[in-house]
Structures are given as C-alpha cells and as structure tokens.
Write a protein that holds these residues in place. Structure first.
Motif, PDB file in Angstrom:
ATOM      1  N   LEU A  25     -58.951  42.525 -11.712  1.00 53.75           N
ATOM      2  CA  LEU A  25     -58.430  43.386 -10.587  1.00 53.75           C
ATOM      3  C   LEU A  25     -58.775  43.268  -9.392  1.00 53.75           C
ATOM      4  CD1 LEU A  25     -57.168  46.122 -13.249  1.00 53.75           C
ATOM      5  CD2 LEU A  25     -55.891  43.716 -12.616  1.00 53.75           C
ATOM      6  N   ASP A  26     -58.172  42.843  -8.274  1.00 52.17           N
ATOM      7  CA  ASP A  26     -58.728  42.597  -7.085  1.00 52.17           C
ATOM      8  C   ASP A  26     -57.786  44.550  -6.665  1.00 52.17           C
ATOM      9  OD1 ASP A  26     -59.055  40.143  -7.085  1.00 52.17           O
ATOM     10  OD2 ASP A  26     -56.927  39.752  -6.080  1.00 52.17           O
ATOM     11  N   TYR A  27     -57.002  45.070  -7.190  1.00 52.77           N
ATOM     12  CA  TYR A  27     -56.582  46.171  -6.685  1.00 52.77           C
ATOM     13  C   TYR A  27     -56.227  47.034  -7.033  1.00 52.77           C
ATOM     14  CZ  TYR A  27     -51.714  44.649  -5.334  1.00 52.77           C
ATOM     15  OH  TYR A  27     -50.728  43.378  -5.855  1.00 52.77           O
ATOM     16  N   VAL A  28     -56.311  48.309  -7.132  1.00 51.43           N
ATOM     17  CA  VAL A  28     -55.748  49.021  -8.214  1.00 51.43           C
ATOM     18  C   VAL A  28     -54.467  50.139  -7.134  1.00 51.43           C
ATOM     19  CG1 VAL A  28     -56.367  48.798  -9.944  1.00 51.43           C
ATOM     20  CG2 VAL A  28     -56.773  50.564  -9.086  1.00 51.43           C
ATOM     21  N   ARG A  29     -52.841  50.420  -8.004  1.00 50.55           N
ATOM     22  CA  ARG A  29     -52.082  51.209  -7.097  1.00 50.55           C
ATOM     23  C   ARG A  29     -53.074  52.233  -7.996  1.00 50.55           C
ATOM     24  NH1 ARG A  29     -46.632  49.806  -4.875  1.00 50.55           N
ATOM     25  NH2 ARG A  29     -47.038  47.230  -5.733  1.00 50.55           N
ATOM     26  N   LYS A  91     -51.509  38.327   0.390  1.00 50.20           N
ATOM     27  CA  LYS A  91     -52.424  38.217   1.034  1.00 50.20           C
ATOM     28  C   LYS A  91     -52.322  39.679   2.087  1.00 50.20           C
ATOM     29  CE  LYS A  91     -53.894  34.075   0.641  1.00 50.20           C
ATOM     30  NZ  LYS A  91     -54.889  33.754   0.645  1.00 50.20           N
ATOM     31  N   SER A  92     -51.845  40.717   1.261  1.00 51.77           N
ATOM     32  CA  SER A  92     -51.779  42.148   1.353  1.00 51.77           C
ATOM     33  C   SER A  92     -52.367  42.993  -0.170  1.00 51.77           C
ATOM     34  CB  SER A  92     -50.445  42.090   2.232  1.00 51.77           C
ATOM     35  OG  SER A  92     -49.382  42.625   0.967  1.00 51.77           O
ATOM     36  N   ALA A  93     -51.573  44.219   0.196  1.00 52.55           N
ATOM     37  CA  ALA A  93     -51.442  45.193  -1.546  1.00 52.55           C
ATOM     38  C   ALA A  93     -50.411  46.313  -0.567  1.00 52.55           C
ATOM     39  CB  ALA A  93     -53.120  45.236  -1.026  1.00 52.55           C
ATOM     40  N   PRO A  94     -50.051  47.015  -2.042  1.00 56.37           N
ATOM     41  CA  PRO A  94     -49.203  48.338  -1.336  1.00 56.37           C
ATOM     42  C   PRO A  94     -50.250  48.989  -0.654  1.00 56.37           C
ATOM     43  CG  PRO A  94     -49.646  47.513  -3.593  1.00 56.37           C
ATOM     44  CD  PRO A  94     -50.646  46.641  -3.187  1.00 56.37           C
ATOM     45  N   ALA A  95     -50.245  50.378  -0.383  1.00 52.13           N
ATOM     46  CA  ALA A  95     -49.887  51.175   0.269  1.00 52.13           C
ATOM     47  C   ALA A  95     -50.473  51.724  -0.037  1.00 52.13           C
ATOM     48  CB  ALA A  95     -48.784  52.280   1.570  1.00 52.13           C
ATOM     49  N   GLU A  96     -50.140  52.133  -1.038  1.00 46.94           N
ATOM     50  CA  GLU A  96     -51.656  53.284  -1.926  1.00 46.94           C
ATOM     51  C   GLU A  96     -52.383  52.050  -3.064  1.00 46.94           C
ATOM     52  OE1 GLU A  96     -48.050  52.188  -4.528  1.00 46.94           O
ATOM     53  OE2 GLU A  96     -47.889  52.563  -2.694  1.00 46.94           O
ATOM     54  N   SER A 115     -59.179  43.048  -1.554  1.00 43.75           N
ATOM     55  CA  SER A 115     -58.343  43.581  -1.931  1.00 43.75           C
ATOM     56  C   SER A 115     -56.964  43.466  -1.543  1.00 43.75           C
ATOM     57  CB  SER A 115     -58.681  45.024  -2.705  1.00 43.75           C
ATOM     58  OG  SER A 115     -58.380  46.147  -1.265  1.00 43.75           O
ATOM     59  N   GLU A 116     -56.997  43.150  -0.430  1.00 40.57           N
ATOM     60  CA  GLU A 116     -56.377  42.429   0.849  1.00 40.57           C
ATOM     61  C   GLU A 116     -55.878  41.252   0.657  1.00 40.57           C
ATOM     62  OE1 GLU A 116     -54.083  44.759   2.775  1.00 40.57           O
ATOM     63  OE2 GLU A 116     -54.860  46.510   2.901  1.00 40.57           O
ATOM     64  N   GLY A 117     -56.348  40.724  -0.388  1.00 40.44           N
ATOM     65  CA  GLY A 117     -56.097  39.612  -0.022  1.00 40.44           C
ATOM     66  C   GLY A 117     -56.412  38.006   0.428  1.00 40.44           C
ATOM     67  N   GLY A 118     -57.136  38.341   0.922  1.00 33.38           N
ATOM     68  CA  GLY A 118     -58.195  37.763   2.586  1.00 33.38           C
ATOM     69  C   GLY A 118     -59.423  37.460   1.983  1.00 33.38           C
ATOM     70  N   THR A 130     -70.717  39.994   2.013  1.00 38.24           N
ATOM     71  CA  THR A 130     -70.178  39.007   0.435  1.00 38.24           C
ATOM     72  C   THR A 130     -69.876  40.640  -0.053  1.00 38.24           C
ATOM     73  OG1 THR A 130     -71.628  39.837  -0.836  1.00 38.24           O
ATOM     74  CG2 THR A 130     -71.326  37.358   0.340  1.00 38.24           C
ATOM     75  N   LEU A 131     -68.410  40.691  -0.408  1.00 40.70           N
ATOM     76  CA  LEU A 131     -67.861  42.032  -0.610  1.00 40.70           C
ATOM     77  C   LEU A 131     -67.847  41.695  -2.654  1.00 40.70           C
ATOM     78  CD1 LEU A 131     -64.520  41.648   0.884  1.00 40.70           C
ATOM     79  CD2 LEU A 131     -66.471  43.899   0.803  1.00 40.70           C
ATOM     80  N   PRO A 132     -67.983  42.746  -3.468  1.00 38.42           N
ATOM     81  CA  PRO A 132     -68.383  42.324  -4.672  1.00 38.42           C
ATOM     82  C   PRO A 132     -66.536  41.034  -5.056  1.00 38.42           C
ATOM     83  CG  PRO A 132     -68.174  44.770  -4.579  1.00 38.42           C
ATOM     84  CD  PRO A 132     -67.390  43.731  -3.709  1.00 38.42           C
ATOM     85  N   LEU A 133     -67.674  40.500  -6.131  1.00 38.16           N
ATOM     86  CA  LEU A 133     -66.817  39.273  -6.762  1.00 38.16           C
ATOM     87  C   LEU A 133     -66.403  39.572  -8.491  1.00 38.16           C
ATOM     88  CD1 LEU A 133     -67.904  36.039  -5.068  1.00 38.16           C
ATOM     89  CD2 LEU A 133     -66.033  37.490  -4.356  1.00 38.16           C
TER      90      LEU A 133
END
Length: 133
Positions: A25-29, A91-96, A115-118, A130-133
């Motif tokens: 998962l790139d991001y979680v709320r 190419k973005s992520a929700p505020a939370e 997490s921001e999709g970039g 590098t970021l975690p992949l």
C-alpha cells in the motif's frame, strides 16, 4: 487528519495490527476513533475497508464522559489508489493519508513522495536517497 493526531493521543499504543500487507500500500488513511476497548479488532462502519488498527496498553484511560478509548484505525476507500491506480489519487493522497512504512506504535507517520504518487525528486536522486519500495 494525521496532522491533527498528537503524540500524546497515541502515547499508550503498544502495537499496530495490519490486516493487509502494508508493503503493498502506497498510503493508508488514519483516524482516531472512539472505541469501547483497548484491544481487539474494532467494528468498522465507513465505506471501503479497514486495513489496520492500534492496540492500547493497560495504562490507557477511558474517557470519563463516554467510557471509550481513542484508538487509531487505518482504512482505505473504494476510490483510493490501491483499487483505482489511475483514479482521483493517482498522483496525490488524501489529507489524512500517510505512508504505512512510516508508522509504528506511538509514531504518527507522514506522507512521502511514494504516498503522494510521484517519483523521487531529482534532488533525492542526485543525493542517492531512495524511499521504501
């Protein structure tokens, strides 16, 4: 919401339980929910799905007004990037949202370029970061 969560509010966390592979998962709320217990899988009433939650230690105090405990819950909605990679949050992520790789008990977590999709910025690439992949 992640910026509204204070370290004091999560200071009694002992463990984060993941219901899915957070490495995928790139991001979680994340949100702080009022729950009836310190431990155990909470009921989930939002659209989408719960992907994780926090457990609290025995020193966590219930609210005097409601008798509930504030616990973090991690979740995703049907239109999030994991389900719709080319959708609203391509190419973005929700505020939370936060990168789940930055979370631990008592650690709020934060957004990353992933997490921001970039892609990594040119400055990061030049520095060999590098970021975690």
């Amino acid at each position: 919401m992640s910026s509204l969560i204070t370290e004091d509010e999560i200071s009694h966390e002992t463990e984060l339980v993941w219901l899915e592979d957070m490495g995928q998962l790139d991001y979680v709320r994340q949100s702080l929910d009022r729950l009836p217990t310190r431990k155990g899988k909470p009921a989930y009433y939002r659209d989408g799905r719960m992907v994780g939650y926090a457990l609290l230690g025995p020193t966590a105090k219930a609210s005097r007004a409601s008798g509930t405990f504030r616990r973090r819950v991690f979740w995703l909605l049907p239109h999030d990037r994991d389900s719709q990679p080319d959708g609203l949050y391509a190419k973005s992520a929700p505020a939370e949202a936060v990168d789940p790789r930055t979370l631990d008990p008592r650690i709020k977590g934060y957004k990353t370029e992933r997490s921001e999709g970039g892609p990594p910025s040119s400055a990061m690439q030049q520095l060999g970061i590098t970021l975690p992949l």
